[in-house]
Design a protein around this motif. Structure first.
Motif, short mmCIF file in Angstrom:
data_model
loop_
_atom_site.label_atom_id
_atom_site.label_comp_id
_atom_site.label_asym_id
_atom_site.label_seq_id
_atom_site.Cartn_x
_atom_site.Cartn_y
_atom_site.Cartn_z
N GLU A 64 20.04 -9.68 9.51
CA GLU A 64 20.48 -9.18 8.20
C GLU A 64 20.78 -10.35 7.28
O GLU A 64 21.91 -10.85 7.24
N ARG A 65 19.77 -10.76 6.56
CA ARG A 65 19.88 -11.81 5.54
C ARG A 65 19.09 -11.36 4.32
O ARG A 65 18.11 -10.62 4.45
N PRO A 66 19.50 -11.81 3.14
CA PRO A 66 18.81 -11.34 1.93
C PRO A 66 17.35 -11.77 1.82
O PRO A 66 16.60 -11.17 1.05
N ASN A 67 16.93 -12.76 2.58
CA ASN A 67 15.55 -13.21 2.50
C ASN A 67 14.66 -12.65 3.60
O ASN A 67 13.54 -13.10 3.79
N VAL A 68 15.14 -11.61 4.32
CA VAL A 68 14.35 -10.98 5.38
C VAL A 68 13.89 -9.60 4.94
O VAL A 68 14.69 -8.78 4.49
N ILE A 69 12.59 -9.38 5.07
CA ILE A 69 12.02 -8.04 4.88
C ILE A 69 11.42 -7.63 6.22
O ILE A 69 10.56 -8.33 6.76
N SER A 70 11.89 -6.51 6.76
CA SER A 70 11.36 -5.98 8.00
C SER A 70 10.19 -5.05 7.65
O SER A 70 10.35 -4.13 6.84
N VAL A 71 9.04 -5.30 8.26
CA VAL A 71 7.82 -4.59 7.90
C VAL A 71 7.36 -3.71 9.05
O VAL A 71 7.03 -4.20 10.14
N ALA A 72 7.34 -2.40 8.81
CA ALA A 72 6.83 -1.44 9.79
C ALA A 72 5.32 -1.31 9.60
O ALA A 72 4.75 -1.84 8.64
N ASN A 73 4.66 -0.59 10.52
CA ASN A 73 3.23 -0.35 10.32
C ASN A 73 3.00 1.12 10.01
O ASN A 73 3.78 1.99 10.37
N SER A 74 1.92 1.38 9.29
CA SER A 74 1.63 2.75 8.84
C SER A 74 0.23 3.16 9.27
O SER A 74 -0.61 2.34 9.62
N ASN A 75 0.01 4.46 9.20
CA ASN A 75 -1.31 5.00 9.54
C ASN A 75 -2.16 5.12 8.27
O ASN A 75 -1.74 4.70 7.19
N THR A 76 -3.34 5.71 8.40
CA THR A 76 -4.24 5.82 7.25
C THR A 76 -3.70 6.73 6.15
O THR A 76 -4.18 6.68 5.02
N SER A 77 -2.70 7.55 6.46
CA SER A 77 -2.05 8.40 5.45
C SER A 77 -0.83 7.72 4.86
O SER A 77 -0.08 8.35 4.11
N ASP A 78 -0.60 6.46 5.21
CA ASP A 78 0.54 5.68 4.77
C ASP A 78 1.87 6.27 5.25
O ASP A 78 2.90 6.12 4.61
N SER A 79 1.82 6.95 6.40
CA SER A 79 3.03 7.42 7.06
C SER A 79 3.34 6.44 8.20
O SER A 79 2.46 5.72 8.65
N LEU A 80 4.57 6.47 8.66
CA LEU A 80 4.96 5.59 9.76
C LEU A 80 4.06 5.82 10.97
O LEU A 80 3.91 6.97 11.42
N PHE A 81 3.46 4.78 11.49
CA PHE A 81 2.61 4.88 12.67
C PHE A 81 3.46 5.25 13.87
O PHE A 81 4.62 4.82 13.97
N SER A 82 2.94 6.00 14.80
CA SER A 82 3.73 6.55 15.90
C SER A 82 4.41 5.48 16.76
O SER A 82 5.49 5.73 17.29
N ASN A 83 3.81 4.31 16.91
CA ASN A 83 4.45 3.30 17.76
C ASN A 83 5.26 2.28 16.97
O ASN A 83 5.82 1.35 17.55
N SER A 84 5.36 2.44 15.68
CA SER A 84 6.10 1.48 14.86
C SER A 84 7.60 1.62 15.05
O SER A 84 8.13 2.74 15.11
N ASN A 85 8.28 0.50 15.15
CA ASN A 85 9.74 0.54 15.10
C ASN A 85 10.16 0.90 13.68
O ASN A 85 9.38 0.78 12.74
N PHE A 86 11.39 1.30 13.54
CA PHE A 86 11.90 1.76 12.24
C PHE A 86 13.40 1.49 12.17
O PHE A 86 14.00 1.08 13.16
#
Length: 89
Positions: A64-86
């Motif tokens: 948790e720092r202001p310069n960190v962006i946590s990036v999840a992965n998405s599917n072709t519908s731009d929804s959260l991919f089933s194995n992505s952390n969140f």
């Protein structure tokens, strides 16, 4: 990378496409703090375990720092991919 930035190399972002749960986050935290002081953004992979990073932190994405962006992965519908952390934020 921070040393390169401090020598004048234009390094706006670090891509951290790696990580793990259950590890000591201190080394990541120290490096990310230095990067932040140098004006470098860190884009960190949220992970591919299908888990909440709020319950099981995945580092470096859970730092948790202001310069960190946590990036999840998405599917072709731009929804959260089933194995992505969140997480909540």
């Amino acid at each position: 990378v921070t040393a390169m930035k401090n020598r004048g190399v234009n390094v706006p972002v670090i891509n951290a496409s790696f990580g793990a749960a259950g590890i000591d986050p201190a080394p990541f935290d120290a490096a990310i703090a230095l990067a932040g002081d140098a004006g470098i953004l860190v884009a960190a992979a949220a992970g591919n375990n299908g888990r909440s990073n709020d319950i099981t932190p995945f580092y470096p994405a859970s730092i948790e720092r202001p310069n960190v962006i946590s990036v999840a992965n998405s599917n072709t519908s731009d929804s959260l991919f089933s194995n992505s952390n969140f997480g909540s934020g």
